[in-house]
Write an enzyme that holds these catalytic residues in place. Structure first.
Site, PDB file in Angstrom:
ATOM      1  CB  ALA B  95      -0.886  -0.006   1.238  1.00  0.00           C
ATOM      2  CE  LYS B  96       6.076   0.220  -2.886  1.00  0.00           C
ATOM      3  NZ  LYS B  96       5.302  -0.923  -3.405  1.00  0.00           N
TER       4      LYS B  96
END
Lengths: 274, 274
Positions: B95-96
């Site tokens: 998802a960063k």
């Protein structure tokens, strides 16, 4: 929305206020909590009460994602509502995304594509992964990247000020990234809690629009932001979230949100000299 | 999943393979494209074909978000399916994310909360905003932060190697962040395309698990990764996405994915000496 359209909107409303729609079901008024689509109903009331004083709306994706898939659906309802109004507003997905080029392209499609569920005008992007993580977001006509430069939180001091050859990391982000886009498709996040840094930011990015969070709840001063950040065609979007949307937790929440937004709009008009 | 459980799973399957579920409707086999829930059906077939050879699955959120709300629903179906199997797997939300503390908490709730729609074991986090953007993700028992240190893309060279007082940015991220969590709840992303840097990473983070992307399509070598990165209780999750899931675009896609996963598993077993 193009830069020219945004500047015209700012002049027309005599405001560069962005309202942060950080809608948290634990914080909205009790009488809304049990309604279906409570987050959307809350947003709709906030939008109706503030749109004459604000030029931009910035839902932070985290608040919708934390409600699961249903939260995203309510974000879509909010965006559909904003798009349906005859009063335009600049819309920002506060998403802080960024990934390898191939993947950033998918994030851009998710939030900026006019055919997609959301059709935002802009989205916030984290710079850690560099050029190919950022450029896919500049490929939609009239859409914007808002790159994190200097954030408003305590953790900003962990890495953003690291100096290399006389240049701090946030300055390197500002300088390098200007080659990845232009002042028509790239803005920067610069926290209001670091308003004295805005003068330095303006030496590197004199014409760029800056999105400034941290006014109000986080302690930033609008006067300082304007002193160091305003340029002749404004060049600022100043965000307030909690100070507006949670001005009251009672049934008068929208009325009070409108009043807080109007106060900021009046200060902004004075600083712009209009 | 705790560190001990993960290590046991790795020993049992003789594999530290992570399969990247970067599911793109333009790339899946034609015969699936028109099915309802095509992304989920694709993922299910890939999971069934690879689970004996892999210990982890890593859907990249971008690919699901680019399908709009329906994409998130299909991600949930995928997670529900993984949770329903009697063969465990470590699940990573690629998802960063990362935002101010208050907001990161919402992202953690979205993806890690056992009561939420997804209930991942881990999620990838971008470090630019520092400590308070990362620590909210360490608050769920048995769940993990996977912090970006050195990524596998070209843009990694823009900022991650910037040196300050003899320390590069990715090294500073590795060193500082160890005080924000521990080897039981924090891993690091270190790209396989930078395998020679793994030796240096191991001097700073000798016991940490590393998630290594970039094998295969991005050019990284498994042998180099193992040479520099393997520790006595493994300490590696090596990801392959396109090399497995798009091994074939025909009706034999799952069979071919299984074969590619098995090849990697056999190499991994040899490198582990088991």
């Amino acid at each position: 929305m193009t830069r020219q359209q945004l500047i015209e909107l700012i002049k027309e409303r005599r405001s560069f206020l962005c309202v942060g729609l950080d809608t948290d079901l634990n914080k909205i008024p009790d009488h809304l909590k049990c309604e279906p689509d409570a987050a959307f109903l809350f947003n709709k009331a906030i939008i109706d009460a503030t749109i004459d004083y604000a030029v931009a709306y910035k839902p932070n994706l985290a608040f919708y994602e934390s409600m699961g898939i249903d939260g995203l659906r309510q974000l879509k309802l909010t965006m559909d509502y904003l798009h349906s109004l005859n009063k335009p507003a600049f819309t920002i997905a506060d998403a802080k995304r960024g990934d390898i080029g191939n993947t950033s392209k998918q994030y851009a499609k998710a939030f900026l594509d006019p055919e997609g569920d959301f059709d935002f005008d802009a989205m916030t992007i984290a710079p850690y992964m560099g050029e190919d993580s950022v450029t896919p977001f500049t490929s939609y006509e009239g859409k914007w990247v808002i790159l994190l430069a200097l954030t408003s939180n305590k953790g900003a001091f962990d890495f953003q000020y690291r100096e290399t050859d006389g240049e701090r990391l946030f300055e390197s982000v500002l300088r390098k990234s200007q080659a990845w886009g232009n002042t028509d498709n790239m803005m920067y996040v610069v926290g209001a809690t670091k308003a004295d840094q805005l003068a330095q930011v303006r030496t590197i990015a004199p014409r760029s629009f800056l999105l400034v969070p941290g006014i109000g709840a986080q302690g930033g001063s609008l006067e300082d932001v304007c002193r160091y950040g305003l340029i002749d065609d404004c060049g600022l979007l100043v965000n307030s979230s909690r100070g507006i949307i949670y001005a009251s937790s009672g049934e008068d929440f929208a009325l009070r949100a409108g009043e807080e937004a109007q106060k900021l709009q009046q200060q902004m008009a004075a600083f712009m000299g209009v």
